[in-house]
Write a protein that holds these residues in place. Structure first.
Motif, PDB file in Angstrom:
ATOM      1  N   THR A 166      45.903  43.718  33.905  1.00 31.42           N
ATOM      2  CA  THR A 166      45.797  41.664  34.455  1.00 31.42           C
ATOM      3  C   THR A 166      47.102  40.530  33.457  1.00 31.42           C
ATOM      4  O   THR A 166      46.341  41.113  31.739  1.00 31.42           O
ATOM      5  CB  THR A 166      44.947  41.410  34.752  1.00 31.42           C
ATOM      6  OG1 THR A 166      44.253  42.648  36.218  1.00 31.42           O
ATOM      7  CG2 THR A 166      44.763  40.277  35.538  1.00 31.42           C
ATOM      8  N   THR A 176      39.540  41.611  37.528  1.00 31.89           N
ATOM      9  CA  THR A 176      40.790  41.227  36.146  1.00 31.89           C
ATOM     10  C   THR A 176      40.311  43.289  36.289  1.00 31.89           C
ATOM     11  O   THR A 176      39.846  43.178  35.933  1.00 31.89           O
ATOM     12  CB  THR A 176      41.054  40.370  35.200  1.00 31.89           C
ATOM     13  OG1 THR A 176      40.019  41.071  33.984  1.00 31.89           O
ATOM     14  CG2 THR A 176      41.194  39.151  36.301  1.00 31.89           C
ATOM     15  N   ASP A 177      41.333  43.736  35.745  1.00 36.17           N
ATOM     16  CA  ASP A 177      41.442  45.198  34.800  1.00 36.17           C
ATOM     17  C   ASP A 177      42.104  44.993  34.058  1.00 36.17           C
ATOM     18  O   ASP A 177      42.403  44.457  33.147  1.00 36.17           O
ATOM     19  CB  ASP A 177      41.783  46.260  35.525  1.00 36.17           C
ATOM     20  CG  ASP A 177      42.779  46.322  36.285  1.00 36.17           C
ATOM     21  OD1 ASP A 177      43.734  45.626  35.599  1.00 36.17           O
ATOM     22  OD2 ASP A 177      43.939  46.930  36.663  1.00 36.17           O
ATOM     23  N   THR A 232      37.991  43.406  44.347  1.00 36.08           N
ATOM     24  CA  THR A 232      37.509  43.357  43.382  1.00 36.08           C
ATOM     25  C   THR A 232      36.178  42.292  43.997  1.00 36.08           C
ATOM     26  O   THR A 232      35.201  42.594  42.867  1.00 36.08           O
ATOM     27  CB  THR A 232      38.339  42.458  43.070  1.00 36.08           C
ATOM     28  OG1 THR A 232      38.323  40.986  43.208  1.00 36.08           O
ATOM     29  CG2 THR A 232      39.596  43.028  42.388  1.00 36.08           C
ATOM     30  N   LYS A 286      35.898  41.627  36.232  1.00 36.82           N
ATOM     31  CA  LYS A 286      35.922  42.116  37.925  1.00 36.82           C
ATOM     32  C   LYS A 286      37.252  41.790  38.267  1.00 36.82           C
ATOM     33  O   LYS A 286      37.109  42.602  39.492  1.00 36.82           O
ATOM     34  CB  LYS A 286      34.262  40.607  38.511  1.00 36.82           C
ATOM     35  CG  LYS A 286      33.910  41.665  40.038  1.00 36.82           C
ATOM     36  CD  LYS A 286      32.053  40.331  39.784  1.00 36.82           C
ATOM     37  CE  LYS A 286      32.276  40.292  41.936  1.00 36.82           C
ATOM     38  NZ  LYS A 286      31.901  41.526  41.949  1.00 36.82           N
TER      39      LYS A 286
END
Length: 942
Positions: free
Chosen positions: A819, A815-816, A886, A813
């Protein structure tokens, strides 16, 4: 196609007629027919249209190699598209419709496309669609793409079970070689699974016949089946083994007419491939006309179904196999002319006119065969049967990692021994004679005695290939309309690799996956480039071997059964006090308590900060790591070193992927020198365990470290907030004196309890874990104390708000997929650790060192909370996104909105004003530190 069924031949049940229709024409067949045999005997010649030019197509083969007879089949009001007529059994009331044709195969108005064939050569699509932009062409292409049409109302039932099974020997193919292998293995006392796609075992024996060991072939089949059953084995007929996968896994689809199909996942100590071979066509002008058919298929339909391919037949070949076909058709009353390209041939069968040293030059006919030219001689006929040799079915050998060798004697690619964990026998191994096939099968099955013997002599073959320069349109892949000229164009334009040839011309991309086309294509390319077959190479064989319905592969795994939600042991207790459940990371967990989510979230978060909040943390991972190498394993798999952690303490850390991306975060508890508990996030327990297990087996001594996922064995109740300690004491629970991030094993009411001071809210928190069977008692005890102290149960929505106030991240959430830990402010281990750990090297790439990487920060704004997912715009230059929101909430404790965001070089920009864009609207915000509440962490020590 002949409209003629022999009055006595065939094993169909003539006492049970079945009515069906094809393109609106009423026809009939018998129980035991396939769609192909019923159509062959019923009369229609044009069964479909080719994909590109919409040329008329008729029946060619008898199995998965059939490229033309692809039909949409309606039964009981539901339509299944693109079924192969050669493999589907006939049922009463079926409605068959040709594909790629409008209104039907006989009257297809798109047949006019063939007139423009000169303007649509190989590569036409690639060259044309570069002009004017793809989006201009896409709607038209999508309307014309595909063969059959989906029935939107047809939803196959989720009734196909997937079954795992093991055996000593798996034999693929129940023809002569497969039967010999199965009998040999069963005689040695080994459990054998014999798998074949036909409805009965026997393979080519069923239509070619023959004596084995001096007895009729049915006796040999019966004795073999009895031996397999007596040794504890199993015979699966009407079953396609469609894929070979890593670690010795084989997948098979068992078709059953009276019950749901079954999907098998099989593993065996030994595997024998006896899948036979596929008859090749011949390559002359107009060789795609309806009425041109495989010789072996014609013999198959005649003896098994009584279906006669034609009345006036020309049979072209250069090998001995078709002589049996010619003899059988002549005996059935057909006029047969046998055209053999060899000058030294066997004697002509009775009633057959034999032309030696001759070849068919061209088939004549506008919509179907009416005559052929043989060395300039015009011969009237209604059917042309062809046999250009045989191509071994090596697909599964190659899927299992095997390599191929070229056999000049048979002009075929055969499996190279020792390159796969499969032993190959029979025609799949280039043995096209019955006696040789039986001998190879016997050896492959581990037979110790004499092999079965047959009196039938082996065939002699004279390989035939496409001849570049042949006049007229010579078809290589009839479904995809690839001609010999197209192969020549590909060679001229530099697409000489077989993989490039495949993609440039679409050769071998049809629904039969090039079974009858691939060898011809590579042989033509070899001739055009002056190379040998081995130098030209082959394409890659991939599963599935034959089309398999997705509903079979998926089986019962759909809807909730696709990824069944995990349930809390105390779900009933939470529902009893008003919990509203939602799925989080695969778990059904309380989202909030009460009916109004927005109000409940704010109230629960406020009281949790002011008094105390309780929540069920049972889904948090509990992966025990034990043994002398436990600490070393965690150091290798984790970003933060855990070997320096003292017993009785816990430490927060990350687990990275091999690309350095943050995969999960969580807390590791050290209970003893050789005993750790990894508390992975709820949604990543399985993947974290697999990463640990892979490292355990590949990098460490498996005897020195052990893993045990005990998540489901414990219930964890968490109490957090200023009054948490008093609430727990009021519940009569004697807490050990622990610092923040301390852990202790104790007892409660005589039962084991593990207590950890770990916080996900930023307030002093205690996690109390007891065996699941005692969870209800702990819940009741804490709930009674809660009511006394005015505390609340909090759902995941309030918990998400509380952690966001502290700047605590949620992986996936906040992070992607790019990251890294230093993007989150955790650069210390990267700078200080010199030892090797999973993902380390990726943290030092130029991409990882970029100063403008997106970093975790907070955003402050007024009014309403920022939309999650909103973009942060660049301050100058062209409009572009430099980051995104985010997490975003209204904080009842701070009385204002809070948000977390990933922004380029965000930590260096703290204090700057930015513009946030969402759905055409912009608002202003200020970049701040991620932690908005109690940045000094004083409340953790309450």
């Amino acid at each position: 196609m002949s409209g003629w069924r022999h009055p006595t031949l065939g094993a169909v049940d003539r006492a049970r007629p079945l009515a069906f229709d094809f393109d609106g024409q009423a026809l009939s067949g018998f129980a035991g027919d396939t769609l192909a045999s019923a159509l062959l005997a019923g009369g229609p010649r044009i069964l479909g249209r080719s994909f590109k030019y919409h040329r008329p197509r008729g029946l060619w083969g008898m199995g998965g190699e059939e490229p033309n007879a692809i039909l949409d089949v309606t039964i009981d009001g539901q339509t299944t598209p693109n079924l192969r007529a050669t493999t589907e059994g006939l049922r009463d009331g079926m409605a068959l419709r040709s594909v790629n044709a409008a209104p039907d195969a006989a009257r297809d108005r798109f047949g006019i496309m063939d007139i423009a064939h000169r303007f649509l050569p190989a590569g036409f699509y690639y060259k044309t669609f570069m002009a004017l932009g793809w989006m201009r062409w896409e709607p038209m292409i999508r309307r014309m793409a595909g063969l059959g049409r989906l029935d939107g109302t047809h939803h196959p039932p989720a009734e196909t079970p997937s079954i795992n099974a093991t055996c000593d020997v798996l034999v693929i193919g129940a023809g002569p070689a497969g039967l010999a292998a199965a009998r040999a293995a069963a005689t040695e006392g080994r459990s054998v699974w014999l798998v074949d796609e036909a409805v009965q075992p026997g393979g080519s024996l069923r239509w070619r016949g023959g004596d084995i060991d001096g007895a009729p072939w049915p006796d040999f089949v019966a004795d073999t089946c009895a031996a397999v059953h007596s040794a504890g084995g199993r015979i699966l007929t009407d079953t396609v083994l469609w894929g070979a996968f890593d670690h010795g896994l084989y997948a098979a689809w068992e078709r059953r007419s009276d019950r749901p199909d079954r999907h098998w996942r099989l593993r065996a100590q030994d595997v024998v491939l006896a899948a036979g071979a596929i008859e090749r066509p011949l390559w002359f002008a107009n060789n795609d006309l309806p009425g041109v058919m495989s010789s072996e298929a014609a013999l198959h339909y005649l003896h098994l179904y009584g279906g006669v391919a034609g009345r006036c037949i020309v049979l072209a070949c250069a090998n001995d196999a078709p002589y049996a076909t010619a003899a059988a058709l002549a005996q059935a009353g057909c006029q047969v002319t046998l055209v053999d390209a060899r000058r030294d041939t066997p004697t002509a069968p009775d009633g057959v006119h034999l032309l030696r040293g001759a070849r068919v030059d061209r088939a004549h006919g506008l919509r179907e065969v009416g005559a052929v030219s043989v060395e300039g001689q015009y011969i009237d006929c209604d059917t042309v049967l062809v046999s250009g040799g045989f191509t071994p079915s090596v697909h599964l050998h190659c899927q299992a990692g095997g390599k191929l060798d070229f056999d000049p004697a048979t002009d075929a690619l055969i499996p190279r021994a020792g390159t796969a964990s499969i032993r190959t026998a029979g025609a799949a191994n280039g043995a096209f004679g019955l006696t040789t096939a039986l001998a190879q099968g016997h050896v492959a099955g581990g037979g110790s005695g004499p092999a079965p013997r047959a009196t039938t002599p082996d065939w002699t073959l004279s390989p035939m290939r496409p001849v570049p320069g042949t006049k007229g349109r010579v078809w290589i892949d009839p479904q995809n309309d690839v001609t010999l000229k197209d192969v020549r164009i590909a060679a001229q334009e530099g697409y000489r690799s077989v993989e490039h040839l495949k993609r440039y011309t679409t050769l071998g991309m049809a629904t039969d996956q090039g079974r009858s086309a691939n060898f011809a294509g590579l042989a033509a390319m070899a001739a055009l480039t002056g190379q040998t077959i081995p130098e030209t190479g082959t394409t890659t064989y991939r599963p599935p071997f034959t089309p398999v319905p997705l509903s079979v592969i998926g089986g019962m795994r759909r809807g909730e059964a696709f990824s069944p939600p995990k349930r809390l042991p105390l779900e009933g207790q939470h529902r009893a006090i008003g919990a509203q459940f939602r799925e989080y990371g695969g778990w059904l967990r309380p989202a909030h308590y009460g009916s109004d989510e927005a109000s409940a979230q704010q109230t629960e978060a406020r009281i949790a900060r002011q008094v105390a909040g309780l929540y069920d943390a049972s889904p948090l991972g509990k992966i025990e790591v034990l043994g002398p190498d436990a600490a070393a394993l965690l150091d290798f798999c984790g970003y933060v070193r855990m070997s320096t952690l003292k017993p009785g303490r816990a430490r927060y850390g990350f687990m990275l992927s091999e690309t350095g991306i943050v995969h999960d975060d969580g807390v590791v508890l050290r209970l003893a020198e050789d005993h750790f508990v990894v508390s992975a996030s709820s949604s990543h327990v399985t993947s974290v365990r697999l990463i640990l297990e892979e490292a355990r087996q590949d990098t460490f001594n498996p005897a020195s470290v052990f893993l045990h996922d005990v998540t489901a064995h414990w219930v964890t109740m968490t109490v957090s907030g200023p009054a948490a300690r008093a609430l727990i004491a009021g519940a009569g629970i004697d807490l050990p004196d622990l610092p923040h991030m301390g852990v202790s094993e104790t007892t409660w009411q005589g039962h084991p309890m593990r207590v950890a001071r770990i916080s996900f809210t930023g307030d002093a928190s205690w996690e109390m874990s007891v065996p699941a069977r005692h969870g209800a008692a702990l819940f009741a005890t804490l709930d009674a104390a809660r009511q006394t102290h005015g505390a609340v149960w909090i759902g995941l929505e309030a918990l998400m708000l509380l952690r966001a106030e502290k700047g605590y991240i949620l992986i996936g959430k906040d992070t992607d997929g790019i990251t890294m830990p230093h993007d989150l402010g955790w650069g210390g281990p990267r700078d200080k650790r010199a030892d090797e750990y999973f993902g380390r090297r990726s943290l030092f790439t130029p991409e990882a060192r970029r100063p403008d990487r997106r970093q975790l920060v907070g955003l402050e704004t007024t009014g309403t909370p920022l939309p999650t997912g909103a973009h942060v715009l660049a301050a100058d230059g062209p409009r572009r996104s430099v980051g995104f929101v985010t997490s975003s909430y209204h904080s009842p404790t701070l009385g204002r909105p809070i948000a977390l965001a990933m922004i380029e070089a965000g930590r260096d920009r703290i204090g700057q004003e930015v513009t946030v864009f969402h759905l055409g609207e912009t608002v202003s915000a200020r970049i701040s530190a991620a932690c908005a509440f109690d940045p000094e962490g004083e409340r953790l020590n309450g």
